[in-house]
Motif scaffolding. Structure first.
Motif, PDB file in Angstrom:
ATOM      1  N   THR A   1     -50.560  57.274 -51.805  1.00 13.41           N
ATOM      2  CA  THR A   1     -50.635  57.699 -53.204  1.00 13.41           C
ATOM      3  C   THR A   1     -49.284  58.052 -53.811  1.00 13.41           C
ATOM      4  OG1 THR A   1     -51.122  59.961 -52.531  1.00 13.41           O
ATOM      5  CG2 THR A   1     -53.002  58.539 -53.023  1.00 13.41           C
ATOM      6  N   SER A   2     -48.403  58.662 -53.044  1.00 15.00           N
ATOM      7  CA  SER A   2     -47.104  59.047 -53.610  1.00 15.00           C
ATOM      8  C   SER A   2     -45.969  58.837 -52.607  1.00 15.00           C
ATOM      9  CB  SER A   2     -47.145  60.492 -54.109  1.00 15.00           C
ATOM     10  OG  SER A   2     -47.532  61.360 -53.069  1.00 15.00           O
ATOM     11  N   GLY A   3     -46.021  57.689 -51.942  1.00 21.86           N
ATOM     12  CA  GLY A   3     -45.008  57.396 -50.937  1.00 21.86           C
ATOM     13  C   GLY A   3     -43.714  56.895 -51.523  1.00 21.86           C
ATOM     14  N   VAL A   4     -42.608  57.332 -50.934  1.00 20.29           N
ATOM     15  CA  VAL A   4     -41.316  56.774 -51.298  1.00 20.29           C
ATOM     16  C   VAL A   4     -41.348  55.296 -50.894  1.00 20.29           C
ATOM     17  CG1 VAL A   4     -40.163  57.409 -49.135  1.00 20.29           C
ATOM     18  CG2 VAL A   4     -38.832  57.205 -51.217  1.00 20.29           C
ATOM     19  N   PRO A   5     -40.909  54.389 -51.758  1.00 18.22           N
ATOM     20  CA  PRO A   5     -41.086  52.951 -51.493  1.00 18.22           C
ATOM     21  C   PRO A   5     -40.114  52.380 -50.463  1.00 18.22           C
ATOM     22  CG  PRO A   5     -40.034  53.267 -53.606  1.00 18.22           C
ATOM     23  CD  PRO A   5     -40.369  54.630 -53.097  1.00 18.22           C
ATOM     24  N   LEU A   6     -40.119  52.956 -49.285  1.00 18.44           N
ATOM     25  CA  LEU A   6     -39.300  52.452 -48.191  1.00 18.44           C
ATOM     26  C   LEU A   6     -39.852  51.118 -47.679  1.00 18.44           C
ATOM     27  CD1 LEU A   6     -36.964  52.945 -46.186  1.00 18.44           C
ATOM     28  CD2 LEU A   6     -38.586  54.197 -44.766  1.00 18.44           C
ATOM     29  N   PHE A   7     -41.184  51.009 -47.650  1.00 21.59           N
ATOM     30  CA  PHE A   7     -41.850  49.769 -47.249  1.00 21.59           C
ATOM     31  C   PHE A   7     -42.411  49.089 -48.489  1.00 21.59           C
ATOM     32  CE2 PHE A   7     -42.154  52.650 -43.583  1.00 21.59           C
ATOM     33  CZ  PHE A   7     -41.463  51.894 -42.650  1.00 21.59           C
ATOM     34  N   LEU A   8     -42.724  47.805 -48.391  1.00 23.72           N
ATOM     35  CA  LEU A   8     -43.115  47.021 -49.563  1.00 23.72           C
ATOM     36  C   LEU A   8     -44.405  47.481 -50.220  1.00 23.72           C
ATOM     37  CD1 LEU A   8     -42.150  43.445 -48.326  1.00 23.72           C
ATOM     38  CD2 LEU A   8     -40.940  44.892 -49.976  1.00 23.72           C
ATOM     39  N   ALA A   9     -45.397  47.857 -49.431  1.00 22.45           N
ATOM     40  CA  ALA A   9     -46.690  48.230 -50.006  1.00 22.45           C
ATOM     41  C   ALA A   9     -47.130  49.598 -49.490  1.00 22.45           C
ATOM     42  CB  ALA A   9     -47.751  47.184 -49.654  1.00 22.45           C
ATOM     43  N   THR A  10     -47.967  50.267 -50.275  1.00 20.80           N
ATOM     44  CA  THR A  10     -48.496  51.545 -49.825  1.00 20.80           C
ATOM     45  C   THR A  10     -49.300  51.341 -48.550  1.00 20.80           C
ATOM     46  OG1 THR A  10     -50.469  51.325 -51.184  1.00 20.80           O
ATOM     47  CG2 THR A  10     -48.617  52.490 -52.156  1.00 20.80           C
ATOM     48  N   GLY A  11     -49.179  52.280 -47.651  1.00 18.87           N
ATOM     49  CA  GLY A  11     -49.873  52.198 -46.374  1.00 18.87           C
ATOM     50  C   GLY A  11     -49.124  51.393 -45.324  1.00 18.87           C
ATOM     51  N   ASP A  12     -48.070  50.650 -45.730  1.00 18.28           N
ATOM     52  CA  ASP A  12     -47.275  49.905 -44.757  1.00 18.28           C
ATOM     53  C   ASP A  12     -46.464  50.859 -43.895  1.00 18.28           C
ATOM     54  OD1 ASP A  12     -48.141  47.445 -45.598  1.00 18.28           O
ATOM     55  OD2 ASP A  12     -46.261  46.857 -46.557  1.00 18.28           O
TER      56      ASP A  12
ATOM     57  N   SER B   1     -43.264  63.804 -57.164  1.00 21.88           N
ATOM     58  CA  SER B   1     -44.723  63.784 -57.365  1.00 21.88           C
ATOM     59  C   SER B   1     -45.373  62.414 -57.253  1.00 21.88           C
ATOM     60  CB  SER B   1     -45.111  64.417 -58.702  1.00 21.88           C
ATOM     61  OG  SER B   1     -44.656  65.748 -58.753  1.00 21.88           O
ATOM     62  N   THR B   2     -44.652  61.324 -57.522  1.00 31.80           N
ATOM     63  CA  THR B   2     -45.289  60.005 -57.468  1.00 31.80           C
ATOM     64  C   THR B   2     -44.679  59.066 -56.436  1.00 31.80           C
ATOM     65  OG1 THR B   2     -43.868  59.140 -59.222  1.00 31.80           O
ATOM     66  CG2 THR B   2     -45.969  60.122 -59.899  1.00 31.80           C
ATOM     67  N   GLY B   3     -43.506  59.384 -55.924  1.00 33.39           N
ATOM     68  CA  GLY B   3     -42.852  58.510 -54.956  1.00 33.39           C
ATOM     69  C   GLY B   3     -41.868  59.278 -54.101  1.00 33.39           C
ATOM     70  N   ASP B   4     -42.364  60.351 -53.456  1.00 35.28           N
ATOM     71  CA  ASP B   4     -41.444  61.216 -52.717  1.00 35.28           C
ATOM     72  C   ASP B   4     -41.886  61.566 -51.302  1.00 35.28           C
ATOM     73  OD1 ASP B   4     -43.565  62.829 -53.448  1.00 35.28           O
ATOM     74  OD2 ASP B   4     -42.326  64.415 -54.296  1.00 35.28           O
TER      75      ASP B   4
END
Length: 167
Positions: A104-115, A140-143
């Motif tokens: 839901t609020s992952g830092v975009p280290l990987f291409l897709a959420t849950g990756d 709050s949205t990508g941290d």
């Protein structure tokens, strides 16, 4: 406060095959150095956060990169971008330490959420981005960066190192 960091990666390997009259050899020698100077641009960073952590069986350690970490001098760190992540799983672990982008609020280290990627006992995950952009951290949205214990029964331990910018 001044910052600099150097990362060195090296692989030396040799594959040989003994034949009747000679020995064939295929040596590999790879070396790479990435330097980070003070700043927020290309080839630059401003701070590092490190810790040794434990994740209980079947649990998640959600690391909030925007405001919940304490830096080496006791101040709160709020990363705006990350430039490097190193995770070293304890060799004594039974389960893997999975490095995962929160759904839901992952830092975009990987291409897709849950990756994510599993770091097996004694293993190492290294990711570096010396570009000016790095990977953006959005409060709050990508941290969040999740470190997940891959199984039940035992806890896992790991060391983590995060290099990034705060401006």
């Amino acid at each position: 406060m001044a910052f600099d960091a150097q990362f060195f990666a090296q692989l030396k390997a040799s594959l040989t095959n003994s034949l009747d009259l000679q020995t064939a050899s295929a040596p590999v020698n790879f070396a790479q150095q990435i330097n980070f100077a003070q700043g927020a641009g290309a080839g630059a960073a401003e701070t590092i956060w490190t810790d040794t952590r434990t994740v209980e069986a079947s649990a998640t350690d959600a690391i909030d990169l925007a405001g919940s970490l304490t830096g080496p001098f006791g101040t709160t760190l709020t990363f705006t971008k990350i430039k490097g992540v190193i995770v070293r799983a304890s060799a004594a672990n039974t389960n893997n330490v999975n490095v995962v982008r929160d759904s839901t609020s992952g830092v975009p280290l990987f291409l897709a959420t849950g990756d994510g990627i599993p770091v097996k006992p004694g293993g190492l995950f290294v990711w570096l981005d010396p570009s000016a952009a790095g990977v953006a951290v959005t409060p709050s949205t990508g941290d969040l960066l999740n470190l997940v214990n891959s199984g039940a029964g035992t806890s896992v331990a790991y060391d983590i190192f995060i290099i990034g910018a705060t401006s």
